[in-house]
Write a protein that holds these residues in place. Structure first.
Motif, PDB file in Angstrom:
ATOM      1  N   LEU A  95       1.005  -1.059   0.053  1.00 21.18           N
ATOM      2  CA  LEU A  95      -0.014  -0.123  -0.027  1.00 21.18           C
ATOM      3  C   LEU A  95       0.958   1.268   0.114  1.00 21.18           C
ATOM      4  CD1 LEU A  95      -2.961   1.093   0.502  1.00 21.18           C
ATOM      5  CD2 LEU A  95      -2.473   1.313   2.861  1.00 21.18           C
ATOM      6  N   TRP A 128      -8.780  -2.081   0.135  1.00 27.38           N
ATOM      7  CA  TRP A 128      -8.307  -3.435  -0.318  1.00 27.38           C
ATOM      8  C   TRP A 128      -9.344  -4.533   0.248  1.00 27.38           C
ATOM      9  CZ3 TRP A 128      -2.437  -4.192   0.559  1.00 27.38           C
ATOM     10  CH2 TRP A 128      -1.742  -3.309  -0.515  1.00 27.38           C
ATOM     11  N   ASP A 174     -11.027  -4.665  -3.278  1.00 27.91           N
ATOM     12  CA  ASP A 174     -10.256  -4.745  -4.281  1.00 27.91           C
ATOM     13  C   ASP A 174      -8.976  -5.753  -4.314  1.00 27.91           C
ATOM     14  OD1 ASP A 174     -11.750  -2.672  -5.306  1.00 27.91           O
ATOM     15  OD2 ASP A 174     -10.389  -1.099  -4.571  1.00 27.91           O
ATOM     16  N   ASP A 175      -8.760  -6.048  -3.010  1.00 29.94           N
ATOM     17  CA  ASP A 175      -7.446  -6.835  -2.848  1.00 29.94           C
ATOM     18  C   ASP A 175      -7.591  -7.775  -1.533  1.00 29.94           C
ATOM     19  OD1 ASP A 175      -5.152  -8.050  -3.492  1.00 29.94           O
ATOM     20  OD2 ASP A 175      -3.788  -6.148  -4.078  1.00 29.94           O
ATOM     21  N   SER A 176      -8.736  -8.407  -1.380  1.00 35.03           N
ATOM     22  CA  SER A 176      -8.971  -9.107  -0.319  1.00 35.03           C
ATOM     23  C   SER A 176      -7.786  -9.953   0.353  1.00 35.03           C
ATOM     24  CB  SER A 176     -10.498  -9.524  -0.104  1.00 35.03           C
ATOM     25  OG  SER A 176     -10.465 -10.599  -1.078  1.00 35.03           O
ATOM     26  N   LYS A 207      -4.646 -10.035   0.377  1.00 30.07           N
ATOM     27  CA  LYS A 207      -3.637  -9.420   0.967  1.00 30.07           C
ATOM     28  C   LYS A 207      -4.070  -9.111   2.351  1.00 30.07           C
ATOM     29  CE  LYS A 207      -1.009  -7.256  -2.877  1.00 30.07           C
ATOM     30  NZ  LYS A 207      -0.530  -6.286  -3.428  1.00 30.07           N
TER      31      LYS A 207
END
Length: 300
Positions: free
Chosen positions: A27, A36, A39-41, A43
């Motif tokens: 990030l 996130w 959008d980027d779960s 991680k």
């Protein structure tokens, strides 16, 4: 078993910092880590699973800046409900079927209310109501209202959590050590005793403290004792990993897991029933916390 039932039986272990872990995961500074969740779960899940594997009984959702007021600053306000619901569900998934408690995080809205600032109280109320309801929809076991310095803002968030129907409300204040002496106050001048009285009167189930300037394990224990002088409600403590220093224009927390965990016995003696870490703490710190707590139970 509910969270409030569990802490009558044993001390629960919380998790550690989220913001720095998100930065380690890529990030960018100033980015919207809460986005996130959608959008980027994966991680986010990896960070929280690392805490579960370290021994955490409680996970705080990645929603510290999840109010619409905060998300609007990243042009993410229209996804407020989606981001907060996802944050709750991600934390639950991170336990991978194991017993654990999800604490829905409501952080400060990041400003001052009128007449001291430009944000109207009714706008803050609307934002916290929206966030609290989304967290409850996502299945949290409790809502933790973190890093609070203003009793007025804390009160609005407590009412929002209760209106959303959450089973447990945790109020968590951020105290700063005064330049001279051993006294602590919030940025708005609130003492631990004043905070405890307010949280009790407004219906918090757990009295908590986190973050703050110059607040180490010793000051966290002292503050917990001051809470207990006012109320017998359970206490949660999340101290930072020592006093931050600036190196190469970066804020660094240098306290090792062993150094930070050395203060746990005093926190236990002061009455803490949930112990975790705040700024600078990592899964390594939480793993050491787990070892110390297990040793404490082995001796009893």
């Amino acid at each position: 078993m509910t969270l409030l039932e569990a802490i009558t039986r044993r001390v629960l272990l919380g998790d550690g910092a989220m913001g720095t872990q998100l930065q380690y995961a890529g990030l960018h500074p100033g980015g919207c880590g809460e986005a996130w969740n959608v959008d980027d779960s994966e991680k986010v899940i990896r960070i929280q699973r690392a805490y579960v594997e370290a021994g955490s009984d409680c996970l705080i959702t990645n929603t510290f800046g999840g109010s619409r007021i905060m998300l609007d600053r990243h042009d993410e306000g229209e996804r407020t409900r989606e981001i907060n619901r996802a944050g709750a569900m991600i934390a639950r998934r991170a336990f991978e079927g194991r017993e654990g408690y999800v604490l829905g995080d409501i952080g400060p809205f990041g400003g001052l209310m009128e007449p001291y600032g430009e944000i109207a109280a009714d706008l803050v109320e609307k934002a916290f109501n929206e966030q609290a309801l989304a967290l409850v929809e996502g299945g949290v076991d409790a809502i933790i209202i973190e890093t609070q310095t203003s009793l007025e803002e804390l009160g609005i968030a407590i009412r929002a959590a209760k209106a959303a129907g959450v089973a447990c409300v945790i109020g968590s204040m951020a105290f700063d050590r005064m330049v001279e002496g051993e006294e602590v106050r919030t940025m708005m001048g609130t003492s631990p005793e004043m905070a405890a009285e307010f949280m009790v009167e407004n219906g918090c189930d757990i009295l908590a403290l986190n973050c703050g300037t110059g607040i180490d394990m010793k000051f966290a224990a002292d503050t917990a004792r001051r809470y207990r002088s006012i109320s017998g409600l359970p206490i949660m403590a999340q101290p930072n990993a020592g006093i931050p220093v600036l190196e190469n224009l970066k804020v660094i927390y240098k306290e090792t897991p062993e150094e930070l965990a050395a203060g746990i016995p005093e926190l236990l003696e002061a009455g803490a029933r949930i112990i975790g870490g705040c700024c600078g703490s990592t899964p390594a710190h939480i793993r050491k916390f787990r070892e110390v707590l297990n040793e404490s139970y082995a001796r009893t």
